[in-house]
Design a protein around this motif. Structure first.
Motif, PDB file in Angstrom:
ATOM      1  N   ARG A   1       0.697  -1.167   0.057  1.00 48.34           N
ATOM      2  CA  ARG A   1      -0.081  -0.111   0.200  1.00 48.34           C
ATOM      3  C   ARG A   1       0.959   1.253   0.088  1.00 48.34           C
ATOM      4  O   ARG A   1       1.894   1.218   0.836  1.00 48.34           O
ATOM      5  CB  ARG A   1      -0.861   0.001   1.275  1.00 48.34           C
ATOM      6  N   ARG A   2       0.750   2.310  -0.829  1.00 43.92           N
ATOM      7  CA  ARG A   2       1.336   3.433  -0.992  1.00 43.92           C
ATOM      8  C   ARG A   2       0.234   4.484  -1.339  1.00 43.92           C
ATOM      9  O   ARG A   2      -0.776   4.249  -1.771  1.00 43.92           O
ATOM     10  CB  ARG A   2       2.393   3.576  -1.960  1.00 43.92           C
ATOM     11  N   THR A   3       0.579   5.831  -0.554  1.00 44.44           N
ATOM     12  CA  THR A   3      -0.269   6.859  -1.114  1.00 44.44           C
ATOM     13  C   THR A   3      -0.059   7.123  -2.375  1.00 44.44           C
ATOM     14  O   THR A   3       1.099   7.636  -2.852  1.00 44.44           O
ATOM     15  CB  THR A   3       0.076   7.814  -0.025  1.00 44.44           C
TER      16      THR A   3
ATOM     17  N   ARG B   1      -1.033   9.769  -5.766  1.00 45.89           N
ATOM     18  CA  ARG B   1      -1.626  10.752  -6.040  1.00 45.89           C
ATOM     19  C   ARG B   1      -1.762  11.116  -7.459  1.00 45.89           C
ATOM     20  O   ARG B   1      -2.207  12.335  -7.806  1.00 45.89           O
ATOM     21  CB  ARG B   1      -0.530  11.998  -5.419  1.00 45.89           C
TER      22      ARG B   1
ATOM     23  N   LEU C   1       7.912  14.850  -0.172  1.00 46.35           N
ATOM     24  CA  LEU C   1       6.852  14.226  -0.766  1.00 46.35           C
ATOM     25  C   LEU C   1       6.300  14.987  -2.079  1.00 46.35           C
ATOM     26  O   LEU C   1       5.422  14.699  -2.570  1.00 46.35           O
ATOM     27  CB  LEU C   1       5.512  14.251   0.423  1.00 46.35           C
TER      28      LEU C   1
ATOM     29  N   THR D   1       4.609  17.747  -2.293  1.00 47.16           N
ATOM     30  CA  THR D   1       3.116  18.270  -2.188  1.00 47.16           C
ATOM     31  C   THR D   1       3.045  19.592  -2.331  1.00 47.16           C
ATOM     32  O   THR D   1       4.103  20.466  -2.001  1.00 47.16           O
ATOM     33  CB  THR D   1       2.258  17.671  -1.120  1.00 47.16           C
TER      34      THR D   1
ATOM     35  N   LEU E   1      -5.382   7.792  -1.328  1.00 43.65           N
ATOM     36  CA  LEU E   1      -4.620   8.966  -0.926  1.00 43.65           C
ATOM     37  C   LEU E   1      -5.233   9.381   0.444  1.00 43.65           C
ATOM     38  O   LEU E   1      -6.561   9.654   0.326  1.00 43.65           O
ATOM     39  CB  LEU E   1      -4.611  10.036  -2.068  1.00 43.65           C
ATOM     40  N   THR E   2      -4.610   9.598   1.569  1.00 40.27           N
ATOM     41  CA  THR E   2      -5.087  10.002   2.856  1.00 40.27           C
ATOM     42  C   THR E   2      -4.631  11.626   2.731  1.00 40.27           C
ATOM     43  O   THR E   2      -3.505  11.944   2.855  1.00 40.27           O
ATOM     44  CB  THR E   2      -4.112   9.415   3.727  1.00 40.27           C
ATOM     45  N   HIS E   3      -5.928  12.249   2.629  1.00 39.21           N
ATOM     46  CA  HIS E   3      -5.464  13.860   2.411  1.00 39.21           C
ATOM     47  C   HIS E   3      -6.432  14.602   3.516  1.00 39.21           C
ATOM     48  O   HIS E   3      -7.719  14.389   3.632  1.00 39.21           O
ATOM     49  CB  HIS E   3      -6.202  14.138   0.976  1.00 39.21           C
ATOM     50  N   THR E   4      -5.579  15.481   4.025  1.00 37.51           N
ATOM     51  CA  THR E   4      -6.010  16.549   5.040  1.00 37.51           C
ATOM     52  C   THR E   4      -5.986  17.753   4.822  1.00 37.51           C
ATOM     53  O   THR E   4      -5.155  18.438   5.303  1.00 37.51           O
ATOM     54  CB  THR E   4      -5.369  15.925   6.429  1.00 37.51           C
TER      55      THR E   4
ATOM     56  N   ILE F   1      10.434   6.604  -0.349  1.00 36.27           N
ATOM     57  CA  ILE F   1      10.762   6.537   1.061  1.00 36.27           C
ATOM     58  C   ILE F   1      10.753   5.237   1.717  1.00 36.27           C
ATOM     59  O   ILE F   1      10.271   4.279   1.230  1.00 36.27           O
ATOM     60  CB  ILE F   1       9.584   7.494   1.857  1.00 36.27           C
TER      61      ILE F   1
ATOM     62  N   ARG G   1      10.365   2.493   5.524  1.00 39.69           N
ATOM     63  CA  ARG G   1       9.665   2.251   6.784  1.00 39.69           C
ATOM     64  C   ARG G   1      10.670   1.912   7.638  1.00 39.69           C
ATOM     65  O   ARG G   1      11.722   1.397   7.454  1.00 39.69           O
ATOM     66  CB  ARG G   1       8.577   1.107   6.586  1.00 39.69           C
TER      67      ARG G   1
HETATM   68  C1  LIG Z   1      -3.288  11.881   8.667  1.00 37.99           C
HETATM   69  C2  LIG Z   1      -2.527  11.874   7.431  1.00 37.99           C
HETATM   70  C3  LIG Z   1      -2.615  12.844   6.746  1.00 37.99           C
HETATM   71  C4  LIG Z   1      -2.096  13.063   5.428  1.00 37.99           C
HETATM   72  N1  LIG Z   1      -2.249  14.251   4.810  1.00 37.99           N
HETATM   73  C5  LIG Z   1      -2.000  14.046   3.504  1.00 37.99           C
HETATM   74  C6  LIG Z   1      -2.217  15.350   2.703  1.00 37.99           C
HETATM   75  O1  LIG Z   1      -2.934  16.249   3.135  1.00 37.99           O
HETATM   76  N2  LIG Z   1      -1.636  15.324   1.499  1.00 37.99           N
HETATM   77  C7  LIG Z   1      -0.821  14.310   0.845  1.00 37.99           C
HETATM   78  O2  LIG Z   1      -0.548  14.212  -0.340  1.00 37.99           O
HETATM   79  N3  LIG Z   1      -0.526  13.124   1.587  1.00 37.99           N
HETATM   80  C8  LIG Z   1      -0.981  13.179   2.791  1.00 37.99           C
HETATM   81  N4  LIG Z   1      -0.813  11.896   3.599  1.00 37.99           N
HETATM   82  C9  LIG Z   1      -0.112  10.861   3.164  1.00 37.99           C
HETATM   83  C10 LIG Z   1       1.132  10.930   3.923  1.00 37.99           C
HETATM   84  O3  LIG Z   1       2.165  11.870   3.182  1.00 37.99           O
HETATM   85  C11 LIG Z   1       1.763   9.338   3.389  1.00 37.99           C
HETATM   86  O4  LIG Z   1       1.215   8.446   4.134  1.00 37.99           O
HETATM   87  C12 LIG Z   1       3.365   9.118   3.945  1.00 37.99           C
HETATM   88  O5  LIG Z   1       4.224  10.032   3.266  1.00 37.99           O
HETATM   89  C13 LIG Z   1       3.663   7.612   3.886  1.00 37.99           C
HETATM   90  O6  LIG Z   1       3.643   7.450   2.410  1.00 37.99           O
HETATM   91  P1  LIG Z   1       2.799   5.971   1.933  1.00 37.99           P
HETATM   92  O7  LIG Z   1       1.281   6.345   2.511  1.00 37.99           O
HETATM   93  O8  LIG Z   1       3.023   6.075   0.421  1.00 37.99           O
HETATM   94  O9  LIG Z   1       3.271   4.854   2.600  1.00 37.99           O
HETATM   95  C14 LIG Z   1      -1.498  11.913   5.175  1.00 37.99           C
HETATM   96  C15 LIG Z   1      -1.128  10.798   5.611  1.00 37.99           C
HETATM   97  C16 LIG Z   1      -1.790  10.907   6.874  1.00 37.99           C
HETATM   98  C17 LIG Z   1      -1.848   9.439   7.849  1.00 37.99           C
END
Ligand SMILES: Cc1cc2nc3c(=O)[nH]c(=O)nc-3n(C[C@H](O)[C@H](O)[C@H](O)COP(=O)(O)O)c2cc1C
Length: 221
Positions: free
Chosen positions: A37-39, A41, A113, A115, A169-172, A209, A211
């Motif tokens: 699993r990776r975030t 975009r 990242l 962003t 994508l976990t976006h906040t 990146i 872990r």
């Molecule tokens: C609570 C939380 C908020 C995050 N917010 C953002 C965000 O606003 N934009 C974004 O591009 N990634 C966001 N991320 C993704 C992280 O950057 C990403 O999970 C981290 O760099 C690890 O990469 P991976 O998920 O690919 O393993 C967020 C992750 C978490 C858990």
């Protein structure tokens, strides 16, 4: 205590028996799937079957929660016009964040990242799930441990979508109040996270990146 003596209704605990001989292999296999699993975009336009999202939300909604109050709502946006509105509102907030409110330290943490204020994925991903916390309101009780409960549910959701082959994508965005209007949710609900969902674009890349090793994050006493 026998069944009859308890002051609240009970049912037998569900059984999910895994033979001892298979348990470690299953734990290993699940961890291996999760390491993929990776975030993401960059999303492809390939549609997402709604049934997958629905089952993933069903999985998320099995999460434990403070006093079982299940203080969550999952808004699924697939309508292009609504996604456009979402992107427009999010980019306005994010532009202000990146250009004015962000600290130098935070910018440094975000640098690897890549962003910035642009959020094309909010329109490109076929589905966007906005997760809301539910607080005390006219028809909702005061919940307990809201952030912990919703965080666990979101973890289940991300894992469920991932194991079905979908990228997330976990976006906040910060702040998130604008999401009440975009998602037509009442004041007692507060957006927790925005999750674009879809298949990765063919040329999708992710930051290089790593872990922390499991030994570093595990303390055995
Ligand atoms: C609570 C939380 C908020 C995050 N917010 C953002 C965000 O606003 N934009 C974004 O591009 N990634 C966001 N991320 C993704 C992280 O950057 C990403 O999970 C981290 O760099 C690890 O990469 P991976 O998920 O690919 O393993 C967020 C992750 C978490 C858990």
């Amino acid at each position: 205590m026998t069944l009859q003596q308890r002051p609240y209704p009970v049912v037998p605990a569900p059984r999910f028996d895994v033979p001892g001989s298979e348990a470690t292999a299953r734990a290993e296999a699940f961890a291996d799937v999760m390491t993929l699993r990776r975030t993401v975009r960059d999303f492809s336009s390939r549609p997402v079957p709604f049934a997958i999202v629905e089952h993933a939300i069903r999985a998320a909604a099995t999460a434990p929660s403070g006093a079982n109050l299940q203080p969550w709502r999952f808004v699924v946006i697939t309508d292009p016009e609504r996604k456009r509105l979402l992107r427009e509102a999010a980019e306005a907030e994010e532009r202000d964040f990146y250009e004015r409110r962000v600290s130098a330290e935070w910018l440094e943490a975000l640098a690897p990242l890549g962003t910035d204020w642009r959020k094309p994925f909010l329109e490109e991903a076929p589905a966007v799930i906005v997760v809301f916390e539910v607080h005390k309101g006219p028809s909702t009780p005061r919940p307990y441990y809201v952030k912990e409960s919703v965080g666990i549910a979101v973890g289940f959701l991300l894992a469920a979508l991932h194991q079905a082959g979908l990228a997330t994508l976990t976006h906040t965005p910060s702040p998130m109040r604008f999401l009440n209007e975009v998602c037509e949710r009442p004041r007692e609900e507060r957006a927790y996270v925005v999750i674009p969902v879809g298949y990765p674009a063919d040329d999708a890349m992710v930051p290089d990146i790593t872990r922390k090793p499991v030994d570093e994050v595990t303390i055995r006493l």
